[in-house]
Design a protein around this motif. Sequence first.
Motif, PDB file in Angstrom:
ATOM      1  N   GLU A 224     -10.277  -2.461 -12.125  1.00  0.00           N
ATOM      2  CA  GLU A 224      -9.774  -3.059 -10.894  1.00  0.00           C
ATOM      3  C   GLU A 224      -8.687  -4.103 -11.162  1.00  0.00           C
ATOM      4  OE1 GLU A 224     -12.900  -4.519  -8.453  1.00  0.00           O
ATOM      5  OE2 GLU A 224     -13.766  -2.523  -8.124  1.00  0.00           O
ATOM      6  N   ASP A 225      -8.829  -4.865 -12.248  1.00  0.00           N
ATOM      7  CA  ASP A 225      -7.802  -5.859 -12.551  1.00  0.00           C
ATOM      8  C   ASP A 225      -6.469  -5.198 -12.852  1.00  0.00           C
ATOM      9  OD1 ASP A 225      -9.021  -8.349 -12.183  1.00  0.00           O
ATOM     10  OD2 ASP A 225     -10.030  -8.244 -14.113  1.00  0.00           O
ATOM     11  N   MET A 226      -6.499  -4.110 -13.627  1.00  0.00           N
ATOM     12  CA  MET A 226      -5.242  -3.431 -13.925  1.00  0.00           C
ATOM     13  C   MET A 226      -4.654  -2.814 -12.659  1.00  0.00           C
ATOM     14  SD  MET A 226      -4.319  -0.612 -16.850  1.00  0.00           S
ATOM     15  CE  MET A 226      -2.609  -0.457 -17.371  1.00  0.00           C
ATOM     16  N   GLY A 227      -5.513  -2.249 -11.807  1.00  0.00           N
ATOM     17  CA  GLY A 227      -5.027  -1.714 -10.546  1.00  0.00           C
ATOM     18  C   GLY A 227      -4.349  -2.785  -9.715  1.00  0.00           C
ATOM     19  N   ALA A 228      -4.960  -3.961  -9.651  1.00  0.00           N
ATOM     20  CA  ALA A 228      -4.357  -5.070  -8.913  1.00  0.00           C
ATOM     21  C   ALA A 228      -3.018  -5.464  -9.524  1.00  0.00           C
ATOM     22  CB  ALA A 228      -5.308  -6.265  -8.910  1.00  0.00           C
ATOM     23  N   GLY A 229      -2.950  -5.468 -10.857  1.00  0.00           N
ATOM     24  CA  GLY A 229      -1.697  -5.804 -11.520  1.00  0.00           C
ATOM     25  C   GLY A 229      -0.603  -4.792 -11.237  1.00  0.00           C
ATOM     26  N   LEU A 230      -0.960  -3.522 -11.166  1.00  0.00           N
ATOM     27  CA  LEU A 230       0.033  -2.478 -10.874  1.00  0.00           C
ATOM     28  C   LEU A 230       0.540  -2.604  -9.440  1.00  0.00           C
ATOM     29  CD1 LEU A 230      -1.843   0.308 -12.782  1.00  0.00           C
ATOM     30  CD2 LEU A 230       0.483  -0.477 -13.324  1.00  0.00           C
ATOM     31  N   LEU A 231      -0.345  -2.950  -8.526  1.00  0.00           N
ATOM     32  CA  LEU A 231       0.125  -3.251  -7.171  1.00  0.00           C
ATOM     33  C   LEU A 231       1.058  -4.457  -7.194  1.00  0.00           C
ATOM     34  CD1 LEU A 231      -3.071  -2.731  -4.974  1.00  0.00           C
ATOM     35  CD2 LEU A 231      -1.061  -1.246  -5.125  1.00  0.00           C
ATOM     36  N   GLY A 232       0.731  -5.429  -8.053  1.00  0.00           N
ATOM     37  CA  GLY A 232       1.615  -6.579  -8.200  1.00  0.00           C
ATOM     38  C   GLY A 232       2.993  -6.183  -8.692  1.00  0.00           C
ATOM     39  N   ASP A 233       3.055  -5.179  -9.587  1.00  0.00           N
ATOM     40  CA  ASP A 233       4.349  -4.689 -10.070  1.00  0.00           C
ATOM     41  C   ASP A 233       5.135  -4.020  -8.941  1.00  0.00           C
ATOM     42  OD1 ASP A 233       3.618  -5.597 -12.556  1.00  0.00           O
ATOM     43  OD2 ASP A 233       3.146  -3.617 -13.369  1.00  0.00           O
ATOM     44  N   LEU A 234       4.451  -3.203  -8.137  1.00  0.00           N
ATOM     45  CA  LEU A 234       5.112  -2.563  -6.992  1.00  0.00           C
ATOM     46  C   LEU A 234       5.609  -3.620  -6.007  1.00  0.00           C
ATOM     47  CD1 LEU A 234       2.677   0.432  -6.446  1.00  0.00           C
ATOM     48  CD2 LEU A 234       5.120   0.626  -6.984  1.00  0.00           C
ATOM     49  N   ALA A 235       4.826  -4.683  -5.825  1.00  0.00           N
ATOM     50  CA  ALA A 235       5.252  -5.766  -4.941  1.00  0.00           C
ATOM     51  C   ALA A 235       6.465  -6.492  -5.515  1.00  0.00           C
ATOM     52  CB  ALA A 235       4.101  -6.752  -4.732  1.00  0.00           C
ATOM     53  N   TYR A 236       6.477  -6.699  -6.832  1.00  0.00           N
ATOM     54  CA  TYR A 236       7.624  -7.342  -7.476  1.00  0.00           C
ATOM     55  C   TYR A 236       8.889  -6.527  -7.231  1.00  0.00           C
ATOM     56  CZ  TYR A 236      10.372  -9.635 -11.160  1.00  0.00           C
ATOM     57  OH  TYR A 236      11.345 -10.327 -11.852  1.00  0.00           O
ATOM     58  N   GLN A 237       8.775  -5.201  -7.370  1.00  0.00           N
ATOM     59  CA  GLN A 237       9.922  -4.334  -7.126  1.00  0.00           C
ATOM     60  C   GLN A 237      10.379  -4.432  -5.667  1.00  0.00           C
ATOM     61  OE1 GLN A 237       9.273  -0.095  -6.854  1.00  0.00           O
ATOM     62  NE2 GLN A 237      11.109   0.337  -8.045  1.00  0.00           N
ATOM     63  N   ALA A 238       9.421  -4.425  -4.735  1.00  0.00           N
ATOM     64  CA  ALA A 238       9.782  -4.536  -3.320  1.00  0.00           C
ATOM     65  C   ALA A 238      10.496  -5.857  -3.045  1.00  0.00           C
ATOM     66  CB  ALA A 238       8.528  -4.410  -2.454  1.00  0.00           C
ATOM     67  N   ALA A 239      10.000  -6.955  -3.647  1.00  0.00           N
ATOM     68  CA  ALA A 239      10.641  -8.251  -3.456  1.00  0.00           C
ATOM     69  C   ALA A 239      12.034  -8.266  -4.068  1.00  0.00           C
ATOM     70  CB  ALA A 239       9.776  -9.356  -4.067  1.00  0.00           C
ATOM     71  N   TRP A 240      12.171  -7.635  -5.235  1.00  0.00           N
ATOM     72  CA  TRP A 240      13.480  -7.556  -5.891  1.00  0.00           C
ATOM     73  C   TRP A 240      14.489  -6.850  -4.981  1.00  0.00           C
ATOM     74  CZ3 TRP A 240      15.132  -9.474 -10.576  1.00  0.00           C
ATOM     75  CH2 TRP A 240      16.352  -9.004 -11.048  1.00  0.00           C
ATOM     76  N   ARG A 241      14.002  -5.878  -4.220  1.00  0.00           N
ATOM     77  CA  ARG A 241      14.858  -5.135  -3.299  1.00  0.00           C
ATOM     78  C   ARG A 241      14.878  -5.784  -1.915  1.00  0.00           C
ATOM     79  NH1 ARG A 241      13.635   1.191  -4.411  1.00  0.00           N
ATOM     80  NH2 ARG A 241      15.787   1.381  -3.736  1.00  0.00           N
ATOM     81  N   ARG A 242      14.376  -7.014  -1.845  1.00  0.00           N
ATOM     82  CA  ARG A 242      14.401  -7.859  -0.638  1.00  0.00           C
ATOM     83  C   ARG A 242      13.552  -7.301   0.502  1.00  0.00           C
ATOM     84  NH1 ARG A 242      19.385  -8.258  -3.077  1.00  0.00           N
ATOM     85  NH2 ARG A 242      20.044 -10.393  -3.547  1.00  0.00           N
ATOM     86  N   ASP A 243      12.553  -6.516   0.168  1.00  0.00           N
ATOM     87  CA  ASP A 243      11.589  -6.061   1.167  1.00  0.00           C
ATOM     88  C   ASP A 243      10.357  -6.950   1.031  1.00  0.00           C
ATOM     89  OD1 ASP A 243       9.948  -4.797   2.943  1.00  0.00           O
ATOM     90  OD2 ASP A 243       9.973  -2.832   1.955  1.00  0.00           O
ATOM     91  N   HIS A 244      10.481  -8.198   1.472  1.00  0.00           N
ATOM     92  CA  HIS A 244       9.431  -9.176   1.239  1.00  0.00           C
ATOM     93  C   HIS A 244       8.196  -8.929   2.105  1.00  0.00           C
ATOM     94  CE1 HIS A 244      11.972 -11.412  -1.460  1.00  0.00           C
ATOM     95  NE2 HIS A 244      12.934 -11.424  -0.559  1.00  0.00           N
ATOM     96  N   ALA A 245       8.382  -8.313   3.252  1.00  0.00           N
ATOM     97  CA  ALA A 245       7.220  -8.007   4.093  1.00  0.00           C
ATOM     98  C   ALA A 245       6.286  -7.033   3.384  1.00  0.00           C
ATOM     99  CB  ALA A 245       7.673  -7.441   5.435  1.00  0.00           C
ATOM    100  N   THR A 246       6.868  -5.974   2.796  1.00  0.00           N
ATOM    101  CA  THR A 246       6.062  -5.016   2.035  1.00  0.00           C
ATOM    102  C   THR A 246       5.422  -5.687   0.831  1.00  0.00           C
ATOM    103  OG1 THR A 246       7.380  -3.108   2.730  1.00  0.00           O
ATOM    104  CG2 THR A 246       6.160  -2.893   0.666  1.00  0.00           C
TER     105      THR A 246
END
Length: 420
Positions: A224-246
């Motif tokens: 579960e921790d790694m799964g949460a971290g991978l979601l964190g990576d997807l969120a980082y990418q979304a933020a990098w692309r300025r999709d902060h809501a996602t």
Amino acid sequence: MSQEALAAGVQAAARRQGLRSGTDRMRVRKWERGVQPSEESQAYIAEALGWPADIVCANDWPNWLPLTADSVIPFGPHSSVPALREALRTAMERRTFFAISGATLSALAADWAAGPTSAAVQAHDGKPIGEDLVAFLEDTTQQLAAHATEQRQHTATLLDAHLSTVTEVLEHSRYTPALGLRLHTLAASLAQTVAWHRFDLGRHTHATQNWIAALHNAHAAGDEDMGAGLLGDLAYQAAWRRDHATAARILNHALTRAGNPAARCLLQLRLARTLAARGDRSERRAVLRALAAAEQHLSDAGTERPAWCAWVSEADLAVDSGQALLDLGDTGRAHQLITEGERLLPAARDKTRGVFFAYRAASYLDLKEPEPAAAAAQSLILARRIGAPRCVNLVNDLLPRFQPYARAEGVPELLQLAAA
């Protein structure tokens, strides 16, 4: 689509080329049973299904065929290998026209947060594999990932080959449940590493698919921790692309199941960054709460940390806190934290150092101090040396802000270096 309808679509595609196809229901039935269509027929099949011609890879039939309408495999007891296959297909550069929506990624994160942990599925067919092969793949993967940042640009092909090998083993071999668990964990780690490589190169679709594939395999391994971290990576990418809501939605789902303090620290830092970057001053309290939580989690984190977040340190806390405060308008304190974080960063993390240099330059520009900001040249030189286009883009995004200071000390040299 029925066999008859597909046959009619293939015939119509041939007619549009001024040709004739003898495809009928019986031929489609043969294709379904394993007979490989000719390269010409595969092009007609793609057209009949509404796909562009460049998606076809005749030597990889039927793997180039899309599995889902939105290219995101839903969670299920057998979803880990199809998710890896989807990532490997995307790597062929024929599917980068896909833009996986924020809504789709948010829904995937919600499914992960709501669903029970899936047990690894034991393969019952194929040739058996033993512990020696799995240990070899684990050891060599660890060696590849341990290279200094400057050398990792040369290992991408080897990592891709390892991921393809692990996928083949998972799909076609027979192994014990214990080895299956290790294989899913290895697949998750490999896919995550490949995702970051592609992200640094700006290949966002491929990066997304690898993070999703890693998420499925962490789910299969019950991590579960790694799964949460991978979601964190997807969120980082979304933020990098300025999709902060996602990004914020994904991070909030990830935090529901992350348990390790180091993992929660990283997620809270990313949440603070994306909330601050939205520019909504009413969220200032939420940003400060996330930063305080991250600081507490880092204090609670001991030496027992998941490998994917073992690097989280006081340097990351300082710089990410500084960047969040920068977005909130607290430029003085932000500058202090970013400078402190850069000083604390270990020498081995050159890519992160390049990002930190760019953040520090931005903080100086906010203070209208172009001379120290021109030190962004360090980030540009470093990024070019280690092969990190993402860091180059960070500096390039700052260049217009240097134009009013074209005669300030160090600025002409930076602009000349950027133009070279």
